[in-house]
Design a protein around this motif. Structure first.
Motif, short mmCIF file in Angstrom:
data_model
loop_
_atom_site.label_atom_id
_atom_site.label_comp_id
_atom_site.label_asym_id
_atom_site.label_seq_id
_atom_site.Cartn_x
_atom_site.Cartn_y
_atom_site.Cartn_z
N ASP A 130 4.45 1.12 -23.16
CA ASP A 130 3.99 2.30 -23.90
C ASP A 130 4.34 2.20 -25.38
O ASP A 130 3.55 2.57 -26.25
N GLU A 131 5.53 1.66 -25.68
CA GLU A 131 5.93 1.49 -27.08
C GLU A 131 5.04 0.50 -27.81
O GLU A 131 4.69 0.70 -28.98
N LEU A 132 4.67 -0.58 -27.14
CA LEU A 132 3.76 -1.54 -27.75
C LEU A 132 2.43 -0.89 -28.10
O LEU A 132 1.87 -1.12 -29.19
N LYS A 133 1.92 -0.06 -27.21
CA LYS A 133 0.63 0.58 -27.42
C LYS A 133 0.68 1.60 -28.56
O LYS A 133 -0.29 1.76 -29.32
N LYS A 134 1.80 2.30 -28.69
CA LYS A 134 1.90 3.36 -29.69
C LYS A 134 2.38 2.88 -31.06
O LYS A 134 1.97 3.40 -32.09
N LYS A 135 3.23 1.87 -31.07
CA LYS A 135 3.86 1.43 -32.32
C LYS A 135 2.96 0.52 -33.16
O LYS A 135 3.03 0.52 -34.39
N PHE A 136 2.08 -0.24 -32.49
CA PHE A 136 1.28 -1.23 -33.19
C PHE A 136 -0.22 -0.96 -33.03
O PHE A 136 -0.65 -0.42 -32.02
N LYS A 137 -0.98 -1.37 -34.02
CA LYS A 137 -2.43 -1.23 -33.96
C LYS A 137 -2.99 -2.19 -32.91
O LYS A 137 -2.55 -3.34 -32.81
N SER A 138 -3.96 -1.72 -32.14
CA SER A 138 -4.56 -2.57 -31.11
C SER A 138 -5.86 -3.21 -31.62
O SER A 138 -6.53 -2.68 -32.50
N TYR A 139 -6.16 -4.37 -31.05
CA TYR A 139 -7.35 -5.14 -31.42
C TYR A 139 -8.02 -5.64 -30.15
O TYR A 139 -7.37 -5.81 -29.11
N SER A 140 -9.32 -5.92 -30.27
CA SER A 140 -10.08 -6.50 -29.15
C SER A 140 -10.85 -7.72 -29.63
O SER A 140 -11.50 -7.68 -30.69
N TYR A 141 -10.77 -8.79 -28.87
CA TYR A 141 -11.49 -10.02 -29.18
C TYR A 141 -12.05 -10.63 -27.90
O TYR A 141 -11.43 -10.56 -26.84
N GLN A 142 -13.24 -11.24 -28.03
CA GLN A 142 -13.73 -12.09 -26.96
C GLN A 142 -13.09 -13.46 -27.15
O GLN A 142 -13.16 -14.03 -28.25
N LEU A 143 -12.46 -13.97 -26.10
CA LEU A 143 -11.73 -15.23 -26.21
C LEU A 143 -12.03 -16.14 -25.02
O LEU A 143 -12.14 -15.67 -23.88
N VAL A 144 -12.17 -17.42 -25.30
CA VAL A 144 -12.38 -18.40 -24.24
C VAL A 144 -11.04 -18.87 -23.70
O VAL A 144 -10.18 -19.31 -24.46
N LEU A 145 -10.86 -18.75 -22.40
CA LEU A 145 -9.71 -19.34 -21.71
C LEU A 145 -10.24 -20.39 -20.74
O LEU A 145 -11.11 -20.08 -19.91
N GLU A 146 -9.74 -21.59 -20.87
CA GLU A 146 -10.20 -22.71 -20.04
C GLU A 146 -9.00 -23.48 -19.51
O GLU A 146 -8.06 -23.77 -20.25
N CYS A 147 -9.03 -23.79 -18.23
CA CYS A 147 -7.95 -24.58 -17.65
C CYS A 147 -7.96 -25.97 -18.28
O CYS A 147 -9.03 -26.57 -18.47
N GLY A 148 -6.76 -26.49 -18.61
CA GLY A 148 -6.68 -27.83 -19.17
C GLY A 148 -7.28 -28.88 -18.25
O GLY A 148 -7.74 -29.93 -18.70
N GLY A 149 -7.30 -28.59 -16.93
CA GLY A 149 -7.85 -29.53 -15.96
C GLY A 149 -9.29 -29.26 -15.57
O GLY A 149 -9.78 -29.86 -14.61
#
Length: 421
Positions: A130-149
């Motif tokens: 809850d502190e993370l959500k309230k204390k800092f500005k939030s952002y949204s990004y589309q990001l690629v996650l790919e397994c190294g294998g």
């Protein structure tokens, strides 16, 4: 979901080797008979090449898997067939699952905390979710996650590990706070060089004191705008299998750098030496090696930015259609820290290439959609090959890239089979 056979035993590998050998020695007439259609651009087919419909062991009349493929049940590892990744933003149901240990039970998000410590912080500090959500500005990004294998199944001789084909990748929207903002609040020393993570996943042997995986990223990557401490995926809570309630997300690098069930970060004055940071875990040789070679530890390097790659998401492999029909091919392309600048496809085994329409990424580290319209004037068997080129001028190889002990970074051209009648 249908559980496939797991091709990990020596007997299975020997069978596959014998089958490949037979197919490579077969005549063009034999291959055409096995495919049930004439290979239209056979004159351009490389010597000893095994058509994708036969190499991957599926009936070209029926296509490949219809859904999610279980690669392992303990830990839980699941891969979607490529055609399930056609959406610009990958939905939950089509996201691959890669776990090294057991998913934690009885997660209490209301009392979840993140502690940031290590030898290179000014003073250790703990935050509630809850502190993370309230204390800092939030952002949204589309990001690629790919397994190294991702693509490991394409290596020969076979490399150990889950035999991912092309589906261990996704592009979804993550929401959270920037890691660099939280690190600024904690305070880091001038000798900081690396950030490592610890999650709440449980070791397969049940030992609560044994760390399952503790990887990380250099400080420069940790300080990028898109590196997040995320609590939401596609606008809602992160699913438990993907790291609920808090996950470190580092797009464009191996997904193993994005720690799930995050409860501790350490800022280090050296390269992090946590579990699966050493040996051949997420590391590759610094120089080309012969298949099957043993590589000294000092000659291995940590995987960072993932290589340029693309997939065909429509149609699915095994599609059939008439000669009079034009077909719109769709897919995605990505290039780790870089951007894809050109996308091409070939229907004659790489002899000629046709340029595709390529969209720009929604934001940095997101994948790019591409389309191209193809005509097939003659009935028979065709393969569609996809090749992306990044902003450094580096293109996907048409065949398997350099072999490495754990089968990482196979970014060879994705190929699908289609039949025109």
């Amino acid at each position: 979901m249908t559980k496939p056979e797991i091709n990990s035993t020596k007997d299975t590998q020997n069978t596959l080797r014998d089958r490949r050998s037979f197919l490579k020695k077969s005549t063009l007439a034999t291959l055409s008979t096995l495919l049930g259609a004439e290979i239209v651009h056979a004159v351009s087919m490389p010597r000893g090449y095994v058509p994708v419909a036969l190499e991957q062991g599926f009936d070209p009349m029926k296509g490949k898997s219809e859904g999610m493929i279980i690669r392992n049940e303990k830990p839980w590892n699941v891969e979607p067939a490529p055609h399930l990744l056609n959406d610009p933003i990958t939905p939950f149901a089509s996201i691959f699952i890669r776990n090294n240990g057991l998913i934690p039970e009885d997660v209490d998000a209301a009392n979840w905390t993140l502690t940031i410590g290590g030898e290179s912080v000014v003073k250790e500090k703990t935050y509630t979710l809850d502190e993370l959500k309230k204390k800092f500005k939030s952002y949204s990004y589309q990001l690629v996650l790919e397994c190294g294998g991702n693509g490991r199944a394409g290596f020969y001789p076979p490399a150990s590990g889950n035999q991912w084909e092309e589906g261990a990748v996704y592009n979804s929207e993550w929401t959270g706070v920037r890691l660099k903002d939280v690190l600024a609040d904690v305070g880091i020393k001038s000798d900081a060089v690396y950030v490592g993570y610890y999650g709440k996943d449980k070791h397969l042997n049940g030992d609560p004191n044994k760390v399952v995986i503790s990887r990380g990223v250099p400080l420069a990557k940790a300080m990028q705008d898109e590196t997040l401490l995320a609590w939401a995926l596609n606008g809602t809570d992160i699913p438990l299998a993907h790291g609920y309630p808090l996950r470190l997300v580092c797009g464009g690098w191996p997904a193993s750098a994005s720690g799930k069930w995050l409860h501790k970060l350490v800022v280090r004055n050296q390269v992090h030496d946590g579990e699966k940071m050493m040996g051949d875990s997420y590391r590759v040789p610094k120089y080309p090696v012969a298949p099957g070679d043993t590589v000294p530890d000092e000659d291995m390097k940590i995987i960072e930015s993932m290589p340029v790659r693309s997939i065909i998401t429509y149609p699915k492999s095994g599609a059939m259609f008439g000669t009079s029909k034009k077909l719109t091919i769709q897919g995605h392309a990505w290039a780790g820290e870089h951007q894809v600048k050109e996308m091409q496809v070939s229907t004659d085994f790489g002899a000629t290439w046709l340029k595709c329409i390529l969209k720009k990424p929604v934001n940095r580290l997101a994948w790019q959609q591409w389309t191209v319209e193809l005509g097939f004037p003659q009935a028979g068997y065709y393969e569609i090959w996809a090749k992306a080129t990044d902003d450094q001028g580096i293109s996907q190889p048409m065949v398997m890239p350099g072999w490495n002990p754990k089968g990482y970074l196979n970014n060879a051209c994705h190929r699908i089979a289609v039949k025109v009648s």
